[in-house]
Design a protein around this motif. Structure first.
Motif, PDB file in Angstrom:
ATOM      1  N   GLU A 240     -10.473 -55.417  -9.361  1.00  0.00           N
ATOM      2  CA  GLU A 240     -11.875 -55.175  -9.008  1.00  0.00           C
ATOM      3  C   GLU A 240     -11.987 -54.402  -7.703  1.00  0.00           C
ATOM      4  O   GLU A 240     -12.875 -53.565  -7.546  1.00  0.00           O
ATOM      5  N   ALA A 241     -11.063 -54.635  -6.749  1.00  0.00           N
ATOM      6  CA  ALA A 241     -11.122 -53.925  -5.468  1.00  0.00           C
ATOM      7  C   ALA A 241     -10.751 -52.455  -5.610  1.00  0.00           C
ATOM      8  O   ALA A 241     -11.282 -51.601  -4.888  1.00  0.00           O
ATOM      9  N   LEU A 242      -9.851 -52.142  -6.554  1.00  0.00           N
ATOM     10  CA  LEU A 242      -9.410 -50.757  -6.726  1.00  0.00           C
ATOM     11  C   LEU A 242     -10.128 -50.029  -7.865  1.00  0.00           C
ATOM     12  O   LEU A 242      -9.855 -48.854  -8.101  1.00  0.00           O
ATOM     13  N   GLU A 243     -11.027 -50.703  -8.545  1.00  0.00           N
ATOM     14  CA  GLU A 243     -11.675 -50.097  -9.714  1.00  0.00           C
ATOM     15  C   GLU A 243     -12.498 -48.875  -9.336  1.00  0.00           C
ATOM     16  O   GLU A 243     -12.510 -47.863 -10.051  1.00  0.00           O
ATOM     17  N   ALA A 244     -13.187 -48.912  -8.205  1.00  0.00           N
ATOM     18  CA  ALA A 244     -14.046 -47.785  -7.799  1.00  0.00           C
ATOM     19  C   ALA A 244     -13.213 -46.533  -7.539  1.00  0.00           C
ATOM     20  O   ALA A 244     -13.589 -45.426  -7.938  1.00  0.00           O
ATOM     21  N   ARG A 245     -12.042 -46.704  -6.854  1.00  0.00           N
ATOM     22  CA  ARG A 245     -11.199 -45.530  -6.574  1.00  0.00           C
ATOM     23  C   ARG A 245     -10.595 -44.955  -7.862  1.00  0.00           C
ATOM     24  O   ARG A 245     -10.485 -43.738  -8.023  1.00  0.00           O
ATOM     25  N   ALA A 246     -10.200 -45.822  -8.784  1.00  0.00           N
ATOM     26  CA  ALA A 246      -9.647 -45.328 -10.049  1.00  0.00           C
ATOM     27  C   ALA A 246     -10.718 -44.648 -10.891  1.00  0.00           C
ATOM     28  O   ALA A 246     -10.442 -43.683 -11.613  1.00  0.00           O
ATOM     29  N   THR A 247     -11.968 -45.113 -10.797  1.00  0.00           N
ATOM     30  CA  THR A 247     -13.062 -44.471 -11.532  1.00  0.00           C
ATOM     31  C   THR A 247     -13.291 -43.052 -11.035  1.00  0.00           C
ATOM     32  O   THR A 247     -13.661 -42.160 -11.818  1.00  0.00           O
ATOM     33  N   GLU A 248     -13.074 -42.805  -9.723  1.00  0.00           N
ATOM     34  CA  GLU A 248     -13.206 -41.445  -9.193  1.00  0.00           C
ATOM     35  C   GLU A 248     -12.192 -40.506  -9.847  1.00  0.00           C
ATOM     36  O   GLU A 248     -12.490 -39.334 -10.092  1.00  0.00           O
ATOM     37  N   TRP A 249     -10.978 -41.012 -10.109  1.00  0.00           N
ATOM     38  CA  TRP A 249      -9.980 -40.189 -10.802  1.00  0.00           C
ATOM     39  C   TRP A 249     -10.467 -39.801 -12.189  1.00  0.00           C
ATOM     40  O   TRP A 249     -10.394 -38.626 -12.579  1.00  0.00           O
ATOM     41  N   LEU A 250     -10.947 -40.781 -12.939  1.00  0.00           N
ATOM     42  CA  LEU A 250     -11.405 -40.492 -14.297  1.00  0.00           C
ATOM     43  C   LEU A 250     -12.628 -39.595 -14.303  1.00  0.00           C
ATOM     44  O   LEU A 250     -12.826 -38.815 -15.244  1.00  0.00           O
ATOM     45  N   LEU A 263       0.411 -43.089 -10.733  1.00  0.00           N
ATOM     46  CA  LEU A 263       0.567 -44.272  -9.888  1.00  0.00           C
ATOM     47  C   LEU A 263       1.947 -44.901  -9.999  1.00  0.00           C
ATOM     48  O   LEU A 263       2.393 -45.594  -9.076  1.00  0.00           O
ATOM     49  N   THR A 264       2.645 -44.693 -11.090  1.00  0.00           N
ATOM     50  CA  THR A 264       3.960 -45.326 -11.290  1.00  0.00           C
ATOM     51  C   THR A 264       5.129 -44.388 -11.044  1.00  0.00           C
ATOM     52  O   THR A 264       6.285 -44.828 -11.105  1.00  0.00           O
ATOM     53  N   ALA A 265       4.882 -43.116 -10.751  1.00  0.00           N
ATOM     54  CA  ALA A 265       5.977 -42.154 -10.555  1.00  0.00           C
ATOM     55  C   ALA A 265       6.562 -42.310  -9.154  1.00  0.00           C
ATOM     56  O   ALA A 265       5.838 -42.421  -8.157  1.00  0.00           O
ATOM     57  N   GLY A 266       7.903 -42.301  -9.067  1.00  0.00           N
ATOM     58  CA  GLY A 266       8.587 -42.319  -7.773  1.00  0.00           C
ATOM     59  C   GLY A 266       8.350 -43.564  -6.958  1.00  0.00           C
ATOM     60  O   GLY A 266       8.106 -43.479  -5.733  1.00  0.00           O
ATOM     61  N   LEU A 267       8.410 -44.729  -7.565  1.00  0.00           N
ATOM     62  CA  LEU A 267       8.186 -45.977  -6.824  1.00  0.00           C
ATOM     63  C   LEU A 267       9.396 -46.298  -5.950  1.00  0.00           C
ATOM     64  O   LEU A 267      10.552 -46.020  -6.321  1.00  0.00           O
ATOM     65  N   PRO A 268       9.184 -46.910  -4.804  1.00  0.00           N
ATOM     66  CA  PRO A 268      10.325 -47.355  -3.985  1.00  0.00           C
ATOM     67  C   PRO A 268      11.017 -48.552  -4.637  1.00  0.00           C
ATOM     68  O   PRO A 268      10.529 -49.143  -5.599  1.00  0.00           O
ATOM     69  N   ALA A 269      12.158 -48.902  -4.086  1.00  0.00           N
ATOM     70  CA  ALA A 269      12.917 -50.008  -4.677  1.00  0.00           C
ATOM     71  C   ALA A 269      12.170 -51.321  -4.577  1.00  0.00           C
ATOM     72  O   ALA A 269      12.316 -52.204  -5.429  1.00  0.00           O
ATOM     73  N   PHE A 277      -0.291 -50.598  -1.628  1.00  0.00           N
ATOM     74  CA  PHE A 277       0.430 -49.397  -2.044  1.00  0.00           C
ATOM     75  C   PHE A 277      -0.434 -48.537  -2.978  1.00  0.00           C
ATOM     76  O   PHE A 277      -0.520 -47.305  -2.818  1.00  0.00           O
ATOM     77  N   LEU A 278      -1.086 -49.165  -3.951  1.00  0.00           N
ATOM     78  CA  LEU A 278      -1.930 -48.414  -4.883  1.00  0.00           C
ATOM     79  C   LEU A 278      -3.176 -47.876  -4.213  1.00  0.00           C
ATOM     80  O   LEU A 278      -3.681 -46.811  -4.591  1.00  0.00           O
ATOM     81  N   ARG A 279      -3.696 -48.580  -3.203  1.00  0.00           N
ATOM     82  CA  ARG A 279      -4.882 -48.074  -2.495  1.00  0.00           C
ATOM     83  C   ARG A 279      -4.552 -46.764  -1.796  1.00  0.00           C
ATOM     84  O   ARG A 279      -5.348 -45.807  -1.819  1.00  0.00           O
ATOM     85  N   HIS A 280      -3.379 -46.682  -1.195  1.00  0.00           N
ATOM     86  CA  HIS A 280      -2.977 -45.433  -0.532  1.00  0.00           C
ATOM     87  C   HIS A 280      -2.733 -44.324  -1.561  1.00  0.00           C
ATOM     88  O   HIS A 280      -3.115 -43.166  -1.345  1.00  0.00           O
ATOM     89  N   ARG A 281      -2.107 -44.645  -2.682  1.00  0.00           N
ATOM     90  CA  ARG A 281      -1.845 -43.618  -3.702  1.00  0.00           C
ATOM     91  C   ARG A 281      -3.151 -43.109  -4.317  1.00  0.00           C
ATOM     92  O   ARG A 281      -3.287 -41.915  -4.574  1.00  0.00           O
ATOM     93  N   LEU A 282      -4.075 -44.008  -4.587  1.00  0.00           N
ATOM     94  CA  LEU A 282      -5.350 -43.576  -5.155  1.00  0.00           C
ATOM     95  C   LEU A 282      -6.120 -42.681  -4.192  1.00  0.00           C
ATOM     96  O   LEU A 282      -6.880 -41.802  -4.630  1.00  0.00           O
ATOM     97  N   LYS A 283      -5.918 -42.875  -2.901  1.00  0.00           N
ATOM     98  CA  LYS A 283      -6.620 -42.048  -1.912  1.00  0.00           C
ATOM     99  C   LYS A 283      -5.906 -40.726  -1.657  1.00  0.00           C
ATOM    100  O   LYS A 283      -6.546 -39.672  -1.565  1.00  0.00           O
TER     101      LYS A 283
END
Length: 365
Positions: A240-250, A263-269, A277-283
């Motif tokens: 729910e916290a990241l839904e607004a940022r993901a909606t901007e992508w769509l 969001l899943t490409a090149g993940l660290p170990a 982590f996803l909040r930074h990637r979405l931004k």
């Protein structure tokens, strides 16, 4: 009594083949009297073909024993120049289900280029208004209501009495002994026709829970990240916290598959905080906003294109006078000039020979 042998007709596919032009005069014996013998023979055969008959050169050559494919093709080109036919391509269907069909419009009465241009423009407007014209009809339209695709109508008609003989299911199911025991018995003084009303059992209220259909595509894409990679497992509050940022992508035209892959490409170990982590990637990785595609008016794209009767090059009706493109028209004009020059040269030689004979006669004693 003279018996007339009708031509053998080869039907084209639905939407293809011969199409008769309107406003033609009634058939007459001297309709094509001004044409050469070969063109007159081919024109008379084509004129007797019904609408929908195959008009390709190979099929016509099989039905005409006197001429081969090359001669029939040359005759059709000459008939196009004479104003009796036009070969066209018609776009049939809508959206992604479109295809080109090839038709030959035929007129017993010879028409000029202005008439053909106006008629084909009207056909183009009609094709835009009715884009499904010429499409293959569905099975229901061919076989009738209730027909089965792939089964002949006779078999479906034979199956109808059997279908009508099946008894209909009873509308009221019989009561089981347990259910019959729960139905209250009316009082002795109550009328016999008064139905007994069972006492409704109170149902406890269950709080409504949002199902998968009530969730947004962005929320579902975030919720599925943990199944793609366990390092990105999110809770319901995180989604729910990241839904607004993901909606901007769509909203910028990307799909949920694109969002998941980004969001899943090149993940660290190791990912200590999936939500951070996803909040930074979405931004940081949000795709650029592209300008909207300009609206193309429906009438700008032609659905009827004329084909050159000689080489098959498509074009607008006014760009192919006499049904010929510019190179083929110039080649035909050059051939005609060469023929005229040869005939004129031969005529000149005959005149000179005649004059020489007259001079010889004058010299004779």
């Amino acid at each position: 009594m003279r018996t007339r042998i009708l031509p053998r007709v080869s039907e084209a596919k639905p939407g293809y083949g011969k199409r008769s032009a309107p406003d033609q005069r009634p058939p007459h014996a001297d309709d094509f009297a001004l044409l050469p013998e070969r063109e007159r023979y081919v024109a008379g055969f084509v004129d007797h073909l019904p609408d929908g008959a195959a008009m390709n050169v190979k099929t016509l050559a099989k039905q005409l024993p006197l001429y081969g494919q090359q001669a029939v093709g040359s005759a059709l080109t000459a008939l196009s120049v004479a104003g009796h036919l036009r070969r066209v391509r018609c776009l049939v269907g809508e959206g992604e289900q479109v295809r080109w069909v090839f038709r030959t419009f035929w007129s017993r009465t010879a028409r000029d280029n202005e008439w053909w241009n106006a008629y084909l423009d009207a056909e183009d407007h009609r094709a835009v208004a009715d884009p499904e014209d010429g499409a293959v009809p569905g099975a229901g339209a061919v076989l009738g209501t209730g027909a089965v695709p792939g089964v002949r109508p006779a078999l479906c008609a034979a199956a109808e009495p059997w279908a009508r003989a099946v008894p209909e299911a009873p509308t009221t199911a019989p009561l089981s002994p347990r259910t019959r025991a729960q139905v209250p018995i009316p009082a002795p003084g109550a009328p016999a026709d008064t139905p007994a009303t069972p006492t409704p059992t109170p149902v406890p209220a269950v709080p409504a829970q949002p199902g998968p259909g009530c969730l947004s595509p962005a929320y579902l894409a975030l919720a599925r990240l943990g199944r793609v990679d366990h390092r990105l497992a999110l809770s319901a509050a995180d989604c729910e916290a990241l839904e607004a940022r993901a909606t901007e992508w769509l909203a910028r035209g990307v799909s949920t598959d694109y969002l998941t892959q980004a969001l899943t490409a090149g993940l660290p170990a190791r990912v200590d905080s999936p939500v951070g982590f996803l909040r930074h990637r979405l931004k940081d990785k949000i795709p650029p906003a592209l300008p909207a595609a300009p609206d193309i008016p429906t009438g700008s794209a032609r659905r009827v294109m004329v084909e050159c009767a000689q080489c098959g090059t498509p074009g607008r009706p006014d760009a192919l006078p006499d049904g010929l493109c510019r190179p083929c028209r110039q080649a035909a004009h050059g051939a005609a000039l060469a023929t005229d020059a040869v005939n004129g040269h031969a005529a000149g030689r005959e005149v000179r020979a005649y004059v020489n004979e007259l001079r010889d006669l004058l010299k004779a004693p």
